[in-house]
Scaffold this motif. Structure first.
Motif, short mmCIF file in Angstrom:
data_model
loop_
_atom_site.label_atom_id
_atom_site.label_comp_id
_atom_site.label_asym_id
_atom_site.label_seq_id
_atom_site.Cartn_x
_atom_site.Cartn_y
_atom_site.Cartn_z
N UNK B 35 0.83 -1.20 0.00
CA UNK B 35 0.00 0.00 0.00
C UNK B 35 0.88 1.27 0.00
N UNK B 36 1.88 1.23 0.86
CA UNK B 36 2.78 2.38 0.94
C UNK B 36 3.48 2.63 -0.38
N UNK B 37 3.93 1.54 -0.96
CA UNK B 37 4.65 1.69 -2.22
C UNK B 37 3.76 2.33 -3.29
N UNK B 38 2.54 1.86 -3.37
CA UNK B 38 1.65 2.45 -4.38
C UNK B 38 1.37 3.91 -4.06
N UNK B 39 1.22 4.17 -2.79
CA UNK B 39 0.95 5.56 -2.39
C UNK B 39 2.10 6.47 -2.84
N UNK B 40 3.31 6.00 -2.56
CA UNK B 40 4.47 6.81 -2.95
C UNK B 40 4.59 6.92 -4.45
N UNK B 41 4.26 5.82 -5.12
CA UNK B 41 4.38 5.88 -6.58
C UNK B 41 3.39 6.86 -7.18
N UNK B 42 2.20 6.97 -6.55
CA UNK B 42 1.27 7.99 -7.06
C UNK B 42 1.77 9.39 -6.73
N UNK B 43 2.34 9.50 -5.55
CA UNK B 43 2.87 10.83 -5.19
C UNK B 43 3.94 11.25 -6.19
N UNK B 44 4.81 10.33 -6.49
CA UNK B 44 5.94 10.68 -7.38
C UNK B 44 5.67 10.31 -8.83
N UNK B 45 4.43 10.29 -9.22
CA UNK B 45 4.17 9.97 -10.63
C UNK B 45 4.67 11.13 -11.48
#
Lengths: 361, 516, 377
Positions: B35-45
């Motif tokens: 979940x965290x990883x996806x969250x960060x990936x959306x942040x840094x898209x």
């Protein structure tokens, strides 16, 4: 952090400036070579007034003139003395404005309409007044230093053209004539220090008002006499008497070497700063009085309208230069209520009421 | 006293803003790795330099680990050698249970590390070069300090050259700058506190002062004003300077600036506060006294006779540069009687046939001078020669010979221009004053000059820097107060610190005067 | 921001509307250096105004002068009338010399002219006022200068220098002259100038002192007597004393290095007394005799002779003034007034008679200090 309060020296300098300002008021000298005696005498004549002012300020160390009036005579009663006092400050400012405008016209700008000079001077006065009393105090100590240096330099440079014999014969006028000239001069120079009461509440605590007033007045009168003596020594009594602004004519004669021989313009303009300082104080006084009448809490907001009023009065006061000379003789009597009567009334009121407020005295 | 700040009502608008958009609670990263990883990936898209380096470590039950860092800002070799390598050999450590603590204490060989759950903090740190480690089955994420971004080498500042004395200058990296100051002031009394400013830039500030010397009221005042700032970006110290100054419209500075660590150290020792801003070599010092406009750090490194003289020159230079054109016009157009006859005749002779009135001539020449100066600053170095030739020849000689400009005017403008370089800290007020007083003088002669000087004096007297009068003459003039103003007394005699600033004013305690 | 714009607009209006009333560019003025005042028989003032010719090239040396002439019923009228011939305004701030013709000084007095100059405010109080001994004052201004092409400046400097170096004339700037007219018991004296031929050019030369009663010219002192007059005024700062010693064809010349004089005037029982004491220091400059000044006794003798010479010449001069001029040209009355104002009021009207019968007592203390670079000869 520094306090906003003024040191005794600031206030003494302001006093000195107010007094030597009088040396530039033209037409006030009538006793020729004995003028310097009447200058020294005016300190003696006005001593009781000075003591009254100091006493009032000692009794109410933290209140300005107008708030003292209100504390003593109540909201309604005080109106009857605040109003004339504010009017006096207003009119005195206008007179000074006019006098210094005349001075400027004489020393340089002969073709410039006086109203333009008045506006320029008034703008400067407004700005200084707007900056507040702590700036005014420090400003005056700088101006006072500049003026003192100025006087010393002119005296040094004119040593070779001075003729001490010009003051002879000493006391060739009746004591009555000298005293009456003294009184007239004093009403312009020393009497006007009544306005210092609006700024003395800004002094540092536990500084005695006497210790501010007395040395200030004595130094001021001393410098005044020095200026007069210098002018008499350089010009001689006759020319000193016939010159409109004798200080200006005296420095015109000074020659410093071959290159800098003519310094009069630069030197005489320093004297305008004296007038600006005095006017700033009077204008603040007028604005403070009006603010108290109108129940406005910040007098600085009233400075600009008051300044405009002064301009209007100043432009209307005299029709020509001669009237200004005549006015000096009216002024000395017209000023009595404000310089003497009202302060004495306040003083008596203060002596009755003050002990109740300050048990310590 | 600081009604200006209340008036602007910054504080109030901020409160209203917060009421309208209630600040979200601190966003925490979830405990789930994916979940965290996806969250960060959306942040840094759409943000390509951010690298997501996913590893699978451990032999028997491979565990997924992800390292997130910004390419270029983070030190690649540090990540390679001390993060990835030990992680790959995780089996060798024979851990019983893998937690954030065990990873930190036993596996990873890197000194700066911090456990965190705060998403904002994570994002900020990654964008400035740190590396985030996410591990499957570990609740917390760990931030490693791997900052290594390109920085300029320490060199002598171009704007503040000196003859003798320390030559190092600040760089754009705040940490280096702090270190340089710390090295000069090896005292536990030196306090340095961080402060972040700028909604978009998140610029780091550091407020440094010497405890026990500084006036705490001024420090408080500074914090109060910094709290009021609401701006999206801080790119240079001047942003801060203009946002915290006392008199918003005054052309005079109300904070000092320098690029030299020795100057900062000296100012700190006098009880001032230094504000470092990340990303700029300029450090602000405050409160700022008016006399600092005329001081230079070199004043303290050279003989006091010499520096007293040069300081006098600077003060004189200030007056010359603002007054000389005005006085010239006042004399030539209004008060000719001030000139001795031979000089008057020769100037009158020079002015014959010059088409412009002297006042206009002065105005034009001063503008031309400013143009030349401005181009000289902005242009490439290799055309400098050409410009100076054009400037000197065309403006100087040719204009005089063509009778476009009178020769005395060239002297006046040159004098005014050169002397303005003596006081570089006052270039803005000098520009305004020079033209302002010149205009006044052209309309009113010496009355204009007097009025101009009166305005200047009244203005400067009213200036405050953090509650301290910038130009103080209120106190009785005593020698100790003068020792570092118009004159520069020898160090032996400078027993007290500037009294307006410091709480503890005694500099040399053993000295009899210091003990009073 | 609105306030700021408003303020800026107000200031801009002030600046543009103020219009610089007193602005006068240097190319719009004619620099007056001197004025000569004449009056012709019909009672019209004729002014000759010297202005600097600024059109030449300064690099080739001195700039010359130009002259504007003007006429008018009054002085001020005449000055204004001169404007009719000029484009530029006349500017008097650097004016140095006022030449007044003999006729005006004799018939109508100088006080109107001096007062006009002072009242105007522009001309300097320190400028020289001289009386022309030529037919007209104009002749003086039209003479050639030796050191400077601007004759007014030359006259001004000459008067100052003459007073200091040769004691040949008085230095009486405008403001002192005004004081001398107005002051009780004072008397006005002004430098007198005339034209002489020098190397084929007509140049101006100081020629003694013009004497006034009130503000009217009554006569001249020749320049050889000027020094005696200046002794009474304590204004001798230099000059030469030469007199014959022992044999008639022998003579010495002494240069005055320093001189202090003290005059004491008193009136007792209708008799005026003047006590003059002179303290003078001299250098020997030229000796045409057998004197050997390296000997103390001879020096003493020379000092003695100098004192005697001065005593007799000054006494003779004083008698001459008493008999010929008949009025107090020394301003003794001023001194009496300053010392004893009450007495002065009583005798003021008879002062000139008292002066004519005044007794004089002269005490001279002469000291010889050196003999130049030569020890002896």
């Amino acid at each position: 952090m520094e306090s906003e309060k003024l040191t005794p020296w600031n206030l003494r300098c302001l006093l000195i400036i107010m007094i030597i300002c009088g040396s530039l008021v033209n037409g006030a000298f009538t006793v020729m070579q004995d003028t310097w005696i009447s200058v020294l005498l005016m300190a003696v004549i006005y001593l009781p007034a000075i003591l009254v002012y100091s006493r009032i300020c000692t009794l109410f160390p933290e209140e300005d003139l107008f708030s003292i009036m209100e504390t003593l005579f109540g909201r309604l009663g005080s109106v009857f003395i605040i109003l004339p006092m504010a009017c006096y400050a207003l009119i005195a400012t206008a007179l000074q404005l006019r006098n210094f405008t005349e001075f400027t016209v004489v020393i340089a700008l002969k073709n410039t309409p006086p109203i333009a000079i008045m506006i320029v001077l008034m703008l400067t006065v407004l700005y200084i007044a707007k900056q507040g009393f702590s700036v005014l105090g420090r400003w005056s100590s700088i101006i006072c230093t500049v003026i003192s240096i100025n006087i010393v330099i002119t005296i040094l440079f004119s040593l070779n053209i001075m003729d001490p014999a010009h003051i002879l014969p000493v006391m060739n006028h009746t004591p009555g004539a000298i005293l009456s000239n003294s009184f007239a001069l004093g009403s312009i120079a020393v009497g006007e220090t009544v306005m210092m009461m609006i700024i003395l509440s800004n002094r540092k605590k536990d500084r005695s008002a006497y210790r501010i007033y007395l040395p200030g007045v004595i130094l001021g009168v001393g410098l005044f006499a020095l200026i007069i003596l210098r002018n008499i020594f350089i010009l001689g009594a006759d020319l000193e008497n016939s010159a409109k602004f004798s200080t200006y004519m005296a420095v015109r004669i000074i020659e410093v070497g071959k290159f800098f021989e003519r310094i009069e313009s630069s030197i005489s303009f320093v004297y305008i700063l004296l007038g600006i300082t005095k006017m700033a104080l009077f204008l603040s006084g007028a604005a403070m009085g009006i603010a108290r009448l109108l129940r406005a809490d910040d007098y600085k907001k009233l400075l600009i309208p008051t300044g405009l009023l002064v301009l209007a009065i100043g432009a209307l006061v005299f029709n020509n230069a001669f009237e200004m000379f005549d006015l000096v003789w009216v002024y000395q009597y017209a000023a009595i209520p404000f310089q003497l009567l009202i302060p004495v009334v306040i003083w008596i009121g203060a002596e009755i009421k003050a002990p109740k407020r300050h048990p310590a005295g | 006293m600081f009604s200006f700040f209340d008036k602007r009502g910054k504080r109030k608008t901020q409160e209203i803003f917060q009421e309208m958009f209630p600040h979200e609670k601190i966003e925490e990263v979830s405990e789930s790795y994916q979940e965290t990883l996806t969250r960060l990936k959306t942040v840094f898209r759409d943000n390509d330099p951010i690298e997501f380096r996913e590893l699978s470590v451990g032999g028997r039950e491979p565990m997924r680990i992800c390292l997130i860092f910004c390419d270029g800002l983070a030190d690649a070799s540090l990540i390679d050698n001390f993060l990835i390598r030990p992680l790959m050999k995780i089996d060798e450590f024979e851990l019983e249970k893998l937690t954030a603590d065990t990873l930190l204490t036993r596996v990873l060989q890197i000194n700066g590390a911090k456990k965190t759950k705060d998403l904002d903090e994570i994002i900020q740190n990654i964008t400035c070069g740190d590396t985030l480690l996410l591990a499957e089955g570990v609740a917390e994420s760990i931030l490693f300090s791997t900052k290594n971004f390109p920085a300029r080498a320490v060199s002598e500042p171009e704007g503040e050259k000196i003859l003798s004395g320390p030559r190092e200058g600040f760089t754009e990296v705040m940490m280096t700058n702090l270190a340089m100051v710390q090295r000069k002031l090896r005292s536990e009394k030196l306090k340095m506190r961080y402060y972040t400013l700028g909604k978009q830039t998140n610029t780091q500030l550091c407020i440094a002062y010497l405890e026990g010397i500084v006036d705490p009221e001024i420090v408080q005042q500074l914090y109060k004003r910094l709290d009021c700032i609401d701006i999206d970006g801080i790119l240079d110290a001047n942003y801060v300077n203009e946002l915290i100054r006392d008199n918003a419209w005054s052309p005079f500075r109300s904070t000092g600036y320098t690029e030299r660590p020795d100057v900062v150290a000296a100012k700190l020792l006098e009880g001032r506060i230094a504000v470092f801003v990340d990303g700029t070599p300029v450090v602000l010092t405050l409160p700022y006294l008016f006399i600092e406009n005329f001081q230079s750090n070199e004043d303290y490194y050279l003989s006091f006779y010499y520096t007293t003289f040069t300081r006098g020159l600077r003060i004189l230079g200030f007056f010359i540069t603002i007054l000389v054109p005005a006085i010239y016009i006042a004399i030539v157009a209004y008060h000719q009687e001030m000139l001795p006859a031979p000089l008057l005749i020769s100037i009158a002779n020079e002015r014959q046939g010059v088409p412009l009135p002297a006042a206009l001539e002065a105005l034009i020449m001063l503008v031309v001078f400013e143009i030349l100066r401005e181009t000289a600053i902005r242009m490439q170095t290799n055309v400098g020669q050409a410009l100076s030739i054009v400037g000197a020849l065309v403006v100087g000689q040719a204009a005089v010979e063509a009778k476009l400009i009178a020769a005395p005017m060239i002297i006046i403008v040159a004098m005014s221009g050169i002397t303005s370089l003596l006081v570089p800290k006052m270039n803005a007020p000098i520009l305004l004053l020079r033209f302002g007083i010149l205009l006044l003088a052209s309309c009113l002669g010496f009355l204009g000059v007097t009025v101009g000087v009166a305005f200047l004096l009244a203005h400067v007297l009213g200036l405050k820097s953090f509650g301290v009068w910038q130009l103080s003459s209120g106190r009785k003039l005593h020698f100790q107060g003068l020792k570092d103003t118009v004159i520069r007394a020898p160090w032996r005699n400078m027993i007290l610190r500037p009294q307006q600033l410091a709480k503890n004013v005694v500099r040399q305690k053993d000295h009899p005067e210091g003990q009073q | 921001m609105k306030h700021l714009i408003a303020c800026a607009l107000v200031l801009l209006c002030c600046a543009s509307l103020s219009g610089c009333w007193d602005y006068r560019g240097l190319d719009e003025i004619d620099i007056v250096t001197g004025i000569a005042v004449d009056k012709d028989t019909s009672g019209v003032y004729r002014l000759t105004i010297e202005i600097v010719d600024t059109h030449g090239s300064a690099k080739e040396g001195d700039l010359g002068a130009k002259y504007v002439e003007a006429e008018g019923e009054t002085l001020f009228n005449a000055i204004r009338n001169s404007k009719k011939r000029l484009i530029n305004k006349l500017y008097g701030g650097n004016m140095q010399t006022l030449v007044i013709s003999r006729q005006i000084a004799e018939t109508e007095g100088v006080s109107v002219i001096l007062e006009e100059m002072l009242r105007d405010g522009e001309p300097r109080e320190t400028m020289s006022v001289v009386i022309s001994q030529e037919e007209t004052a104009k002749a003086i201004l039209l003479a050639e200068g030796i050191d400077s092409k601007i004759i007014s400046y030359e006259i001004h400097d000459m008067v100052e220098e003459d007073n200091r170096v040769t004691a040949a004339t008085v230095n009486m700037p405008l403001y002192k002259a005004y004081n001398a007219i107005k002051g009780t018991g004072n008397s006005l004296t002004l430098p007198a100038v005339h034209c002489v031929q020098n190397d084929d050019e007509t140049v101006v030369e100081g020629n003694g002192i013009a004497l006034f009663e009130g503000d009217k010219l009554i006569g001249f002192l020749p320049s050889k007597n000027s020094i005696y007059y200046l002794f009474f005024k304590n204004e001798v700062k230099g000059g030469v004393i030469s007199f014959p010693v022992s044999r008639s064809d022998d003579s010495v010349s002494l240069e005055i290095k320093d001189c202090k004089t003290n005059v004491d005037v008193s009136v007792q029982d209708g008799q005026a007394f003047v006590a003059l004491s002179i303290d003078i220091k001299l250098n020997v400059m030229e000796i045409k005799s057998q004197l050997s000044i390296s000997q103390a006794s001879q020096r003493k003798a020379l000092e003695q002779q100098t004192a005697e010479f001065l005593q007799t010449s000054i006494a003779g001069f004083f008698k001459e003034v008493q008999n010929q001029n008949k009025i107090d040209i020394f301003g003794f009355g001023r001194q009496l007034y300053q010392k004893t104002p009450d007495l002065w009021v009583a005798i003021e009207d008879d002062w000139n008679e008292l002066f004519q019968n005044a007794d004089i007592q002269i005490k001279v203390d002469a000291k010889i200090q050196s003999a130049g670079v030569l020890k002896d000869y």
